[in-house]
Scaffold this active site. Structure first.
Site, mmCIF file in Angstrom:
data_model
loop_
_atom_site.group_PDB
_atom_site.id
_atom_site.type_symbol
_atom_site.label_atom_id
_atom_site.label_comp_id
_atom_site.label_asym_id
_atom_site.label_seq_id
_atom_site.Cartn_x
_atom_site.Cartn_y
_atom_site.Cartn_z
ATOM 1 N N TYR A 188 0.825 -1.209 0.000
ATOM 2 C CA TYR A 188 0.000 0.000 0.000
ATOM 3 C C TYR A 188 0.855 1.253 0.000
ATOM 4 C CZ TYR A 188 0.789 0.950 5.018
ATOM 5 O OH TYR A 188 1.343 1.256 6.223
ATOM 6 N N LYS A 245 6.467 -2.087 1.889
ATOM 7 C CA LYS A 245 5.287 -1.510 2.553
ATOM 8 C C LYS A 245 4.079 -2.442 2.398
ATOM 9 C CE LYS A 245 3.118 3.040 3.100
ATOM 10 N NZ LYS A 245 3.212 3.144 4.549
ATOM 11 N N GLU A 294 11.783 2.226 14.435
ATOM 12 C CA GLU A 294 10.926 3.321 13.971
ATOM 13 C C GLU A 294 9.644 3.334 14.768
ATOM 14 O OE1 GLU A 294 9.802 2.530 9.830
ATOM 15 O OE2 GLU A 294 9.839 0.394 10.253
ATOM 16 N N LEU A 298 10.975 1.103 7.262
ATOM 17 C CA LEU A 298 10.406 1.586 6.009
ATOM 18 C C LEU A 298 11.181 2.841 5.585
ATOM 19 C CD1 LEU A 298 7.996 1.056 4.033
ATOM 20 C CD2 LEU A 298 6.951 3.048 5.101
HETATM 21 N N1 PMP Z 1 7.562 3.711 9.032
HETATM 22 C C1 PMP Z 1 6.438 2.977 9.044
HETATM 23 C C2 PMP Z 1 6.443 1.657 9.728
HETATM 24 C C3 PMP Z 1 5.273 3.469 8.414
HETATM 25 O O1 PMP Z 1 4.149 2.725 8.413
HETATM 26 C C4 PMP Z 1 5.297 4.749 7.804
HETATM 27 C C5 PMP Z 1 4.074 5.346 7.162
HETATM 28 N N2 PMP Z 1 3.354 4.481 6.384
HETATM 29 C C6 PMP Z 1 6.492 5.481 7.830
HETATM 30 C C7 PMP Z 1 7.614 4.925 8.453
HETATM 31 C C8 PMP Z 1 6.597 6.833 7.186
HETATM 32 O O2 PMP Z 1 6.638 6.736 5.789
HETATM 33 P P1 PMP Z 1 6.145 7.919 4.853
HETATM 34 O O3 PMP Z 1 6.905 9.128 5.260
HETATM 35 O O4 PMP Z 1 6.455 7.465 3.492
HETATM 36 O O5 PMP Z 1 4.671 8.065 5.130
#
Ligand code: PMP
Length: 286
Positions: A32, A150, A182, A206
């Site tokens: 996603y 993701k 994270e 991620l």
């Molecule tokens: N880490 C994780 C585990 C996440 O789910 C997300 C957001 N989906 C992020 C980091 C941040 O990613 P982004 O800045 O691309 O939204």
């Protein structure tokens, strides 16, 4: 009622249907993206589209025919739903074969499922929480080892948010081998003096699209950036802490496991980065 997108059709949300054999439903075999919308425009669309393609490739998931036209689909959903401020959620699964089986279906016979829908969040950019910051707790990181992809396997992050809530906090940072990986749905940062510290990229986290943009803006503003892991103890002693994600942008963290960070109020670096991020991404929005 929202108009959503399902496999080539724009439909009222209550008419959109997915098979019970869909591998997203049965096996979390799906990926996603969440793209935010400000002033009716998409923030960092190209970054999200690139990461989506990478997620598909890492899982050997066939590319849906609509992949090159996803910008148009996003824009059409913004238009059909009069979306000014909020997010667009996109999910692609390995599709719905005619039975449940661990073996991947034949990509010729089973096409990927593609779903998109809007989430209206007026006040997303002007979020009052950014003025007071959030409280987080630390929890063990119990996710699988390919967090750089993701996927829709979000049960543990969802449980993490519930653990935070039960502890009277807003969110959780996950810890593995003593180091912060994270947040449940965001990347984690600390600030010491003029230096921003955030975990290095790898399979453990991620690769946040907001992370990439914020680090670029920080370097352009002559701040120092260190990409390395840090512990909860180091974070509690830091001058500031914050998180980033597509839907929270830059959000200050003021409390970690009950210990105030810095003065216990949002710090100047996080506030400045939030301001720069919003200003620059609005300029680059499409
Ligand atoms: N880490 C994780 C585990 C996440 O789910 C997300 C957001 N989906 C992020 C980091 C941040 O990613 P982004 O800045 O691309 O939204």
């Amino acid at each position: 009622m929202r108009t959503v997108y399902v496999n080539g059709e724009y439909l009222p949300e209550n008419e959109a249907k997915i098979s019970i054999f869909d591998r997203g439903f049965l096996m979390a075999d799906g990926v996603y993206e969440v793209t935010s919308v400000l002033d009716g425009k998409l923030i960092d669309f190209d970054g999200h589209a690139k990461r989506l393609e990478r997620s598909l490739n890492e899982l050997e998931m066939p590319h849906p025919d609509v992949l090159p036209d996803l910008l148009e689909v996003h824009r059409e959903l913004v238009r059909l739903n009069d979306l000014e401020e909020g997010m667009i959620y996109l999910q692609i699964t390995r599709g719905a074969p005619d039975d449940r089986d661990f073996v991947f279906p034949d990509p010729e016979a089973t096409k990927p499922t593609v779903v998109l829908f809007t989430q209206s969040k007026p006040g997303l950019a002007d979020n009052p929480t950014a003025k007071k910051g959030i409280k987080i707790i630390s929890i063990e990181d119990q996710r699988w080892a390919r967090r750089d992809i993701k996927t829709v396997q979000l049960l543990y992050p969802s449980m993490g948010k519930m653990m935070a809530k039960a502890a009277g906090a807003d969110d959780a940072w996950m810890v593995e081998d003593g180091a912060v990986t994270e947040g449940t749905s965001n990347n984690a940062y600390i600030v010491k003096g003029n230096t921003i510290i955030t975990r290095h990229l790898g399979n453990e986290i991620l690769h946040g699209i907001t992370r990439a943009a914020v680090l670029r803006f920080a370097r352009e503003a002559q701040m120092q950036v260190e990409e390395r892991s840090f512990t909860i103890a180091e974070a509690q002693e830091a001058d500031e802490a914050f998180i980033t994600s597509a839907s929270t942008f830059v959000m200050p963290v003021v409390d970690i496991d009950g210990a105030s960070v810095g003065t216990g109020a949002p710090g100047p670096v996080a506030a400045r980065l939030r301001e720069i991020y919003l200003e620059e991404s609005r300029k680059l929005a499409i």
